[in-house]
Design a protein around this motif. Structure first.
Motif, PDB file in Angstrom:
ATOM      1  N   ILE A  12      27.544  14.859  47.833  1.00 26.87           N
ATOM      2  CA  ILE A  12      26.803  13.630  48.160  1.00 26.87           C
ATOM      3  C   ILE A  12      27.771  12.483  48.406  1.00 26.87           C
ATOM      4  O   ILE A  12      27.641  11.727  49.379  1.00 26.87           O
ATOM      5  N   LEU A  13      28.761  12.332  47.532  1.00 27.61           N
ATOM      6  CA  LEU A  13      29.748  11.263  47.688  1.00 27.61           C
ATOM      7  C   LEU A  13      30.508  11.397  48.999  1.00 27.61           C
ATOM      8  O   LEU A  13      30.717  10.416  49.724  1.00 27.61           O
ATOM      9  N   THR A  14      30.908  12.611  49.327  1.00 32.25           N
ATOM     10  CA  THR A  14      31.664  12.847  50.564  1.00 32.25           C
ATOM     11  C   THR A  14      30.811  12.548  51.791  1.00 32.25           C
ATOM     12  O   THR A  14      31.251  11.873  52.728  1.00 32.25           O
ATOM     13  N   ALA A  15      29.585  13.045  51.778  1.00 32.14           N
ATOM     14  CA  ALA A  15      28.692  12.833  52.921  1.00 32.14           C
ATOM     15  C   ALA A  15      28.394  11.355  53.120  1.00 32.14           C
ATOM     16  O   ALA A  15      28.445  10.836  54.248  1.00 32.14           O
ATOM     17  N   ALA A  16      28.101  10.657  52.042  1.00 28.68           N
ATOM     18  CA  ALA A  16      27.765   9.233  52.147  1.00 28.68           C
ATOM     19  C   ALA A  16      28.977   8.421  52.584  1.00 28.68           C
ATOM     20  O   ALA A  16      28.843   7.480  53.384  1.00 28.68           O
ATOM     21  N   THR A  17      30.156   8.760  52.091  1.00 27.33           N
ATOM     22  CA  THR A  17      31.370   8.048  52.512  1.00 27.33           C
ATOM     23  C   THR A  17      31.581   8.192  54.004  1.00 27.33           C
ATOM     24  O   THR A  17      31.889   7.214  54.705  1.00 27.33           O
ATOM     25  N   ASP A  18      31.408   9.409  54.521  1.00 23.99           N
ATOM     26  CA  ASP A  18      31.555   9.641  55.958  1.00 23.99           C
ATOM     27  C   ASP A  18      30.536   8.833  56.750  1.00 23.99           C
ATOM     28  O   ASP A  18      30.873   8.189  57.756  1.00 23.99           O
ATOM     29  N   LEU A  19      29.292   8.840  56.300  1.00 24.71           N
ATOM     30  CA  LEU A  19      28.238   8.122  57.018  1.00 24.71           C
ATOM     31  C   LEU A  19      28.436   6.614  56.954  1.00 24.71           C
ATOM     32  O   LEU A  19      28.314   5.916  57.968  1.00 24.71           O
ATOM     33  N   PHE A  20      28.760   6.086  55.777  1.00 23.45           N
ATOM     34  CA  PHE A  20      28.956   4.642  55.639  1.00 23.45           C
ATOM     35  C   PHE A  20      30.169   4.163  56.431  1.00 23.45           C
ATOM     36  O   PHE A  20      30.224   3.001  56.845  1.00 23.45           O
ATOM     37  N   SER A  21      31.143   5.040  56.639  1.00 20.86           N
ATOM     38  CA  SER A  21      32.339   4.658  57.398  1.00 20.86           C
ATOM     39  C   SER A  21      32.053   4.552  58.891  1.00 20.86           C
ATOM     40  O   SER A  21      32.734   3.804  59.601  1.00 20.86           O
ATOM     41  N   LEU A  22      31.064   5.294  59.352  1.00 22.99           N
ATOM     42  CA  LEU A  22      30.819   5.368  60.793  1.00 22.99           C
ATOM     43  C   LEU A  22      29.593   4.589  61.254  1.00 22.99           C
ATOM     44  O   LEU A  22      29.506   4.223  62.429  1.00 22.99           O
ATOM     45  N   ARG A  23      28.646   4.325  60.339  1.00 22.14           N
ATOM     46  CA  ARG A  23      27.405   3.672  60.732  1.00 22.14           C
ATOM     47  C   ARG A  23      27.080   2.543  59.778  1.00 22.14           C
ATOM     48  O   ARG A  23      27.687   2.417  58.712  1.00 22.14           O
TER      49      ARG A  23
END
Length: 202
Positions: free
Chosen positions: A11-22
């Motif tokens: 969850i942390l990895t997925a959210a970090t990726d998403l928050f970094s791009l959108r």
């Protein structure tokens, strides 16, 4: 679906990726769970809300960056040399983003700060504390160099604040134009703020 033991990390990895791009506001819990490959129930088992997740990501990201900043700013050599290494790290992060994601992601702290400037007080306060700490770290290094006579008697806090603002602003341009080359002027401009020359790097 991921194993229970690694669901939180996913969850942390997925959210970090998403928050970094959108934008933060465009991302929902369901999308985070889908990218992480975990059921929605797992999310709420580990995190009270999206905001709680975002606050932890902010802390994790700064924890990692702070270590790098401390190693560089507390290292050997002149202030100019150490700051140059810090700026090189900034460029490295953006080049890595372009290489891996195909886009310049910018700074997650700056991105969130711009989006949340009119609300979301807990996150805004956490981001403000991070930027204050960055200013303090650079100010401390400038003052130490001033004590040695390596830097003129300038306003150390003002210079440190301007350097942090310049890093954030130039990274924003790099993201806007999807071009890490926008960072090229960053170093020369910071030298002017310190009223020193690159010849003082050694």
């Amino acid at each position: 679906m991921g194993r229970t033991s690694d669901a939180r990390e996913r969850i942390l990895t997925a959210a970090t990726d998403l928050f970094s791009l959108r934008s933060y506001g465009s991302i929902g819990v369901a999308e985070i769970c889908a990218q992480a490959g975990v059921p929605k129930g797992s999310f709420y088992h580990f995190f009270e809300s999206k905001q709680a997740l975002a606050l932890e990501i902010i802390d994790l990201q700064w924890g990692s960056q702070r270590g790098r900043w401390q190693r560089v700013l507390d290292g050997d050599g002149s202030l100019v040399g150490r700051l140059k290494e810090l700026f090189a790290f900034t460029v490295e992060v953006q080049n890595l983003s372009l290489s891996e994601a195909g886009v310049v992601c910018g700074c997650i702290f700056g991105n969130l700060n711009l989006e949340l400037s009119a609300g979301d007080d807990p996150m805004r306060e956490r981001l403000r504390a991070i930027f204050d700490e960055q200013v303090h770290m650079i100010r401390r290094s400038i003052e130490a160099a001033q004590a040695l006579g390596d830097v003129p008697a300038i306003d150390a806090r003002g210079a440190a604040k301007s350097i942090v603002a310049q890093i954030e602003g130039t990274v924003m341009f790099a993201k806007l134009f999807n071009d890490p080359g926008q960072l090229d002027e960053l170093w020369a401009n910071s030298l002017r703020l310190l009223m020193v020359s690159e010849a003082q790097e050694v």
